[in-house]
Write an enzyme that holds these catalytic residues in place. Structure first.
Site, PDB file in Angstrom:
ATOM      1  N   LYS A   1       3.902  -7.050  -3.655  1.00  0.00           N
ATOM      2  CA  LYS A   1       4.733  -7.576  -3.173  1.00  0.00           C
ATOM      3  C   LYS A   1       6.282  -6.561  -3.786  1.00  0.00           C
ATOM      4  O   LYS A   1       7.209  -5.747  -3.547  1.00  0.00           O
ATOM      5  CB  LYS A   1       5.030  -9.017  -3.251  1.00  0.00           C
ATOM      6  CG  LYS A   1       4.385 -10.246  -2.948  1.00  0.00           C
ATOM      7  CD  LYS A   1       3.522 -11.249  -3.246  1.00  0.00           C
ATOM      8  CE  LYS A   1       3.009 -12.177  -2.439  1.00  0.00           C
ATOM      9  NZ  LYS A   1       3.020 -13.507  -2.834  1.00  0.00           N
TER      10      LYS A   1
ATOM     11  N   GLY B   1      -5.293   6.354   0.551  1.00  0.00           N
ATOM     12  CA  GLY B   1      -6.551   6.681  -0.603  1.00  0.00           C
ATOM     13  C   GLY B   1      -7.632   6.831  -0.772  1.00  0.00           C
ATOM     14  O   GLY B   1      -8.690   7.928  -1.203  1.00  0.00           O
ATOM     15  N   LYS B   2      -7.892   5.990   0.109  1.00  0.00           N
ATOM     16  CA  LYS B   2      -9.839   5.115  -0.461  1.00  0.00           C
ATOM     17  C   LYS B   2     -10.655   6.033   0.173  1.00  0.00           C
ATOM     18  O   LYS B   2     -11.837   6.419  -0.699  1.00  0.00           O
ATOM     19  CB  LYS B   2      -9.630   3.512   0.909  1.00  0.00           C
ATOM     20  CG  LYS B   2      -8.972   3.054  -0.068  1.00  0.00           C
ATOM     21  CD  LYS B   2      -9.243   0.931   0.669  1.00  0.00           C
ATOM     22  CE  LYS B   2      -8.795   1.054   2.478  1.00  0.00           C
ATOM     23  NZ  LYS B   2      -6.882   1.165   2.581  1.00  0.00           N
TER      24      LYS B   2
ATOM     25  N   SER C   1       2.646 -18.618  -0.511  1.00  0.00           N
ATOM     26  CA  SER C   1       3.537 -17.893  -1.629  1.00  0.00           C
ATOM     27  C   SER C   1       4.866 -18.487  -1.057  1.00  0.00           C
ATOM     28  O   SER C   1       5.522 -17.772  -1.173  1.00  0.00           O
ATOM     29  CB  SER C   1       2.942 -16.820  -1.896  1.00  0.00           C
ATOM     30  OG  SER C   1       3.231 -16.182  -0.856  1.00  0.00           O
TER      31      SER C   1
END
Length: 777
Positions: free
Chosen positions: A726, A365-366, A683
């Protein structure tokens, strides 16, 4: 007396309005087509029989869109050749066919269309008299050529010698005379050949008289001129000619209108002299010159900009909060930031507008949030799509020396908004590229820097424009591709994605009503229960945003609509139990069901531009010589993580119950499925270490557990980023337990309580802690 008609009468053909140009039958002309609708008309005709209708506009500075804007007599022409030029222009070689009467003009699907009927010519009864007239005007035409030293190209001279028809001769001479556009149209509208010959004779006599006066006028002008006045010679001469004739130049009237606009505009005084010179230059140019359209287009852009027009902000914070809450569910931090800005506007009206950048995966929804902010503030909204821009001129504008030059995106947005303080959305700012045409990202620096954008310089406008009152919003999927200097000028607000609870409420409040309306249904035709919405979210959509969820709801609405229209009773009513009848088998199963406990397979957590993701990591051992094999399109960072994990596991062989030289007779293969998708990031260390430890020891890895974190050679687990994304992805995939670096514990405060309650979090300091919780006892 007889009448002649061509076969094109009574047709509907594409229409191309022309500025100050009349095309006569059997005449061949070159036309440069720039207007989009006219270009579309030419393209449409080139795919068909290549016939179009051309007609002169009544006013050259008005875009013709209806019957009232053009004359009632035009010409059917056939396109012989078409050439695409730089800047969007099309050069056309066209041949006149016949005079036609314009019966109606209307807008078609792609261009203007005209219904036309042939105009019959009245042939002279006395052919000898017509031939006499023809010879007279030919003789006077050659006299005019000699006196004015105009000259006629060889090909046109040969064409004239071959013409024997009186009417065609009159048309040809009218096309060569330096007469006003209205007179050219008069010749086109005259269907009586004898009257046309008389009209051309009068116009030719007038031009001969003007030629005789030129010598006298040249003398008058030269006596008034000195060295500083030589640049104005041509303009003085033209003005003197028209003063003697009692006529005025259309450009002069237009120039007066521009001068009036200049007085009324808020353009800084130091630049008005420059624009006065541009207006004088336009007034001196003949209307048929291509530079006339260039100058007119430039002045139109200048006076269309809102140099002083400014909208008033709505500084009612309660009303603004109500608008934001109505348009978007959740997003409390973003809404709070906007209300803070409005509060500052109340306390400090002259404060510099910030540059806020919404960062998050697609579908959260930007872009729609930016529109809601504009509504809440009462500002005009304009959007600049920056995705894929490589040309710096798209930002700064083209210099007017280039064909088809236009202002840059910022000036276009200001002109579209009609105020100098709109809200401008810079969409996809992370996807701006750079190549041999320049670096658009660097050009953005001037526009977005509050210290510089008070005088933003566009190459086309060439007058500084104040952008300091503009409220800039930007959107991006990631900040990693945004240049540091540009990133430093923006305040980042992250939109990480929605939880399942939030998606249910968004679907209930926004998506379902919108899709019901778009698909022509009524609320009673389809019913979505919370259980049905959850089944859709869990089984058919796995995303950070809600785009796929809305598409799936739309698909259900269409299927229900089809069932209603066909009165199909074979398809059961839509419910959570019958969902698979509508959408097919479930696409996504909970991770524990898809991946039971297994040796060498680990659920890793990754961050992508589309949000969080759960990545399989697989490790197997085979007889070999101690080689480490990595596959799955891994980047350099992930390869180094794998090598680090491999070394660490070898160093902990005794603690894992392995021989010191266990690796010498084994090759280890680590693979991340979906090999066509590139993967990289800092990561994956704990994931690879766990997969290798499981493969070496034969102990299974828990299928309901996921992990993330980077490791050192000593086994320390380092903190990572993107924790919220994440964790939300793990929750969607049905994960029950998540292993996180201990230093990331504070990041869980950003997670909704509903998500924290569903998952069991284990905070690890080193790889030994990871193995204790991930490997089955």
């Amino acid at each position: 007396m007889t009448e002649q008609k061509t076969e094109t009468g009574g047709l509907t053909l594409p229409l191309v309005p022309l500025r100050d140009i009349a095309i006569y039958p059997k005449m061949t002309v070159n036309l440069d087509i720039g207007r989009k609708e006219s270009a579309d008309a030419v393209r449409m005709a080139s795919k068909d029989d290549r016939y179009i209708v051309t007609v002169m506009q009544k006013k050259a500075n008005v875009e013709a869109n209806s019957m009232d804007d053009v004359y009632t007599v035009g010409t059917v022409v056939r396109i012989s050749q078409m050439l695409q030029l730089p800047g969007g222009l099309i050069r056309v070689l066209a041949e006149g066919v016949s005079r036609v009467k314009i019966l109606s003009v209307y807008k078609g699907s792609r261009c203007l269309m005209a219904e036309v009927d042939d105009l019959a010519e009245t042939v002279p009864e006395n052919e000898m008299k017509a031939e006499a007239y023809r010879r007279i005007i030919l003789k006077e035409f050659f006299e005019w050529l000699r006196n004015t030293k105009q000259g006629l190209p060889d090909d046109q001279m040969e064409q004239l010698k071959l013409i024997t028809d009186a009417g065609e001769t009159a048309d040809f001479l009218a096309s060569q005379l330096l007469i006003p556009p209205r007179r050219r149209q008069d010749v086109l509208e005259e269907t009586d050949i004898m009257d046309r010959l008389r009209l051309v004779h009068r116009l030719l006599d007038q031009e001969i008289q003007i030629g005789k006066l030129e010598a006298e006028i040249n003398g008058d002008v030269r006596t008034k001129m000195d060295k500083e006045q030589q640049d104005y010679y041509l303009r003085q001469k033209i003005k003197s000619i028209h003063d003697r004739l009692g006529d005025t130049v259309s450009q002069e009237k237009e120039a007066d209108e521009y001068r009036q606009k200049l007085k009324e505009s808020g353009i800084p005084e130091e630049y008005k002299a420059k624009l006065e010179k541009e207006i004088d230059h336009l007034a001196a140019m003949p209307p048929m010159m291509a530079e006339t359209a260039v100058a007119r287009n430039y002045l139109d852009w200048i006076f269309s900009l809102p140099w002083t027009t400014e909208s008033q902000d709505k500084l009612d914070l309660k009303a603004a909060k109500k608008v934001l809450d109505h348009d978007h569910y959740g997003l409390e931090k973003i809404k709070e930031r906007i209300l803070e800005y409005l509060a500052v506007r109340v306390l400090a009206p002259d404060a510099k507008a910030p540059i806020i950048c919404f960062v998050g995966p697609p579908g959260v929804g930007k872009t729609s949030l930016a529109q809601s902010i504009a509504n809440a503030m009462g500002r005009k909204f304009a959007r600049i799509s920056l995705g894929g821009i490589h040309d710096e001129a798209e930002i700064r504008g083209h210099r007017r020396t280039y064909i088809g030059a236009m202002p840059g995106r910022f000036i276009e947005a200001i002109g579209q908004a009609k105020t100098k303080n709109p809200l401008i959305l810079l969409d996809e700012i992370d996807k701006v590229g750079a190549d041999f045409r320049g670096d658009p990202a660097s050009a953005l620096l001037e526009a977005l820097d509050p210290e510089q954008n008070k005088a933003f310089h566009d190459n086309y406008i060439d007058i500084p424009f104040d952008l300091s009152r503009v409220f800039f919003l930007a959107t991006a999927n990631t900040v990693s591709t945004i240049p540091p200097a540009l990133l430093d000028r923006m305040e980042l607000i992250e939109l990480t994605g929605y939880t399942e609870e939030e998606k249910v409420k968004i679907a209930r409040q926004y998506l379902i009503p919108r899709q019901i309306e778009r698909n022509g249904l009524k609320a009673k035709d389809i019913h979505f229960t919370d259980l049905l919405i959850r089944r859709i979210i869990e089984g058919y959509t796995r995303e950070a945003g809600v785009r796929e969820l809305e598409r799936t709801i739309g698909a259900l609405c269409r299927k229900v609509g089809k069932k209603k229209v066909l009165e199909d009773e074979s398809l059961p009513a839509l419910s959570a139990k019958t969902l698979e009848k509508y959408l097919g088998p479930v696409k996504f199963m909970p991770m524990a069901e898809e991946h039971p406990d297994a040796v060498g397979r680990v659920n890793g957590l990754a961050w992508t531009m589309a949000g969080g993701e759960v990545l399989d990591t697989e490790a197997v051992t085979i007889k070999g010589k101690g080689h480490l094999i990595l596959t799955g399109q891994l980047g350099d960072v992930m390869k180094e993580s794998a090598e680090t994990a491999y070394t660490y596991i070898r160093s902990r062989a005794k603690e894992l119950g392995l021989k010191d030289d266990f690796y010498e007779s084994l090759d280890t293969h680590i693979h991340l499925p979906e090999g066509a998708v590139p993967k990289d990031g800092p990561s994956a260390g704990v994931t690879m270490a766990t997969a290798m430890a499981s493969a070496y020891t034969g102990r299974k890895v828990r299928g309901d557990t996921a992990m993330t974190g980077e490791i050192t050679l000593t086994g320390e687990v380092l903190p990572i980023g993107g924790v919220k994304e994440k964790v939300l992805a793990a929750n969607q995939f049905g994960i029950k337990q998540i292993l996180l670096p201990e230093k990331n514990k504070r990041d869980l405060e950003e997670l909704p309580a509903s998500v924290r309650e569903k998952l069991h979090f284990v905070y690890v300091k080193n790889v030994d802690d990871v193995l204790n919780h991930a490997l089955v006892k």
